[in-house]
Scaffold this active site. Structure first.
Site, short mmCIF file in Angstrom:
data_model
loop_
_atom_site.label_atom_id
_atom_site.label_comp_id
_atom_site.label_asym_id
_atom_site.label_seq_id
_atom_site.Cartn_x
_atom_site.Cartn_y
_atom_site.Cartn_z
N LYS A 116 0.83 -1.22 0.00
CA LYS A 116 0.00 0.00 0.00
C LYS A 116 0.86 1.25 0.00
CE LYS A 116 -2.12 -0.74 3.92
NZ LYS A 116 -1.64 -2.05 4.40
N ARG B 149 -0.20 -9.43 13.19
CA ARG B 149 -0.77 -8.35 12.37
C ARG B 149 -1.66 -8.90 11.27
NH1 ARG B 149 4.29 -5.09 10.60
NH2 ARG B 149 2.82 -3.65 9.65
N ARG C 72 11.63 -6.33 4.43
CA ARG C 72 11.27 -4.92 4.52
C ARG C 72 12.25 -4.14 5.40
NH1 ARG C 72 5.12 -2.79 4.95
NH2 ARG C 72 5.29 -2.87 7.19
N ARG D 51 11.84 -2.73 11.08
CA ARG D 51 10.87 -2.22 12.06
C ARG D 51 10.58 -3.32 13.07
NH1 ARG D 51 5.92 0.08 8.72
NH2 ARG D 51 4.73 -1.26 10.11
N ARG E 292 -9.07 1.08 9.32
CA ARG E 292 -8.66 -0.30 9.53
C ARG E 292 -9.71 -1.09 10.31
NH1 ARG E 292 -2.80 0.62 9.18
NH2 ARG E 292 -1.68 -1.34 9.25
P1 ADP Z 1 1.56 -1.48 7.40
O1 ADP Z 1 1.68 -0.41 6.37
O2 ADP Z 1 2.68 -2.43 7.40
O3 ADP Z 1 0.23 -2.15 7.40
P2 ADP Z 1 1.35 0.72 9.21
O4 ADP Z 1 2.61 1.46 9.12
O5 ADP Z 1 0.18 1.21 8.42
O6 ADP Z 1 1.65 -0.79 8.82
O7 ADP Z 1 0.88 0.58 10.72
C1 ADP Z 1 1.73 0.13 11.73
C2 ADP Z 1 0.96 0.01 13.03
O8 ADP Z 1 0.40 1.28 13.39
C3 ADP Z 1 -0.24 -0.94 13.00
O9 ADP Z 1 0.12 -2.28 13.22
C4 ADP Z 1 -1.09 -0.37 14.14
O10 ADP Z 1 -0.61 -0.76 15.40
C5 ADP Z 1 -0.88 1.13 14.00
N1 ADP Z 1 -1.91 1.74 13.12
C6 ADP Z 1 -1.69 2.37 11.94
N2 ADP Z 1 -2.86 2.79 11.39
C7 ADP Z 1 -3.84 2.40 12.25
C8 ADP Z 1 -5.27 2.50 12.24
N3 ADP Z 1 -5.94 3.10 11.23
N4 ADP Z 1 -5.94 1.97 13.30
C9 ADP Z 1 -5.31 1.38 14.32
N5 ADP Z 1 -3.98 1.23 14.38
C10 ADP Z 1 -3.23 1.74 13.36
#
Ligand code: ADP
Ligand code: ZN
Length: 212
Positions: A13, A167, A123, A156, A88
């Site tokens: 994404k 996750r 990553r 990370r 999410r």
């Molecule tokens: P990825 O892009 O790998 O899916 P992100 O960088 O978007 O991961 O998010 C990392 C972490 O930040 C998530 O695992 C969660 O803990 C938190 N997070 C990010 N966006 C949200 C959201 N919209 N709602 C709840 N938690 C979030």
């Protein structure tokens, strides 16, 4: 264009968001990046979020809803935006609808779980500016060094294999139902994530063309 990118963690994404941003001249808003920046700066919100992120759990809805509300009110969002990592959960999607920031489409990038686990192990992110790389799919010009700022590239903490499994579980339980949510209002578009970034981009841009 007001676009939501959906997909499992590691589906690509963020990478696609950057490309679409550039192409259409609209900002990408990544709740993950905003939260990590807050964490790095030691703000109260960052401290609250840390235990959730490290465990691969979602940060509470009210925290991220607050972040998005504030960010979407800024002037650079007037002409559109790409939401990467928000919403999410169903309550987050409902909150977005109620904020009056209507979206045009939700684009889901589909990648099978076993492929995700493989990808996440490669990553890397820049410690300094947060730019993302991959040891196989998006190599930096110089190993271990950020193209943009020269910072060190690191893994990370939430990309460790055990956390990735959680996750993915959280994704299937809490985020995947959003596909039906946006399908029901005719806003869902889907592409199959490809091995090469550029191939996925071609499919993504073809879907976006349909919206214009
Ligand atoms: P990825 O892009 O790998 O899916 P992100 O960088 O978007 O991961 O998010 C990392 C972490 O930040 C998530 O695992 C969660 O803990 C938190 N997070 C990010 N966006 C949200 C959201 N919209 N709602 C709840 N938690 C979030
Ligand atoms: Zn950097």
């Amino acid at each position: 264009m007001k676009l939501i990118l959906l997909g499992a963690p590691g589906a690509g994404k963020g990478t696609q968001a950057e490309i679409i941003s550039e192409q259409y001249g609209i900002p990408t808003i990544s709740t993950g990046n905003i939260i990590r920046a807050a964490l790095k700066n030691g703000t109260e919100m960052g401290l609250k979020a840390k235990s959730y992120i490290d465990a691969g759990e979602l940060v509470p809805d009210e925290v991220v809803i607050g972040i998005i509300k504030e960010r979407l009110s800024e002037p650079d969002c007037q002409n559109g935006y790409i939401l990467d990592g928000f919403p999410r959960t169903i309550p987050q999607a409902e909150a977005l609808d109620n904020m009056g920031f209507a979206i045009d489409a939700a684009l889901s990038i589909e990648v099978p779980d076993d492929e995700i686990v493989k990808r996440m192990s490669g990553r890397r992110v820049c410690e300094k500016c947060g730019a993302s790389y991959h040891t196989a799919y998006k190599k930096p010009e110089k190993d271990g060094v950020c193209n943009l700022c020269g910072g060190d590239l690191v893994i990370r903490k939430d990309d460790e294999p055990e956390t990735v499994k959680n996750r993915l579980h959280v994704y299937h339980e809490q985020t995947e139902p959003l596909k039906a949510y946006y399908q029901n209002c005719g806003k869902l578009f889907t592409v199959q994530g490809q091995e090469e970034v550029a191939d996925t981009t071609r499919l993504v841009l073809a879907e976006l063309e349909k919206l214009i």
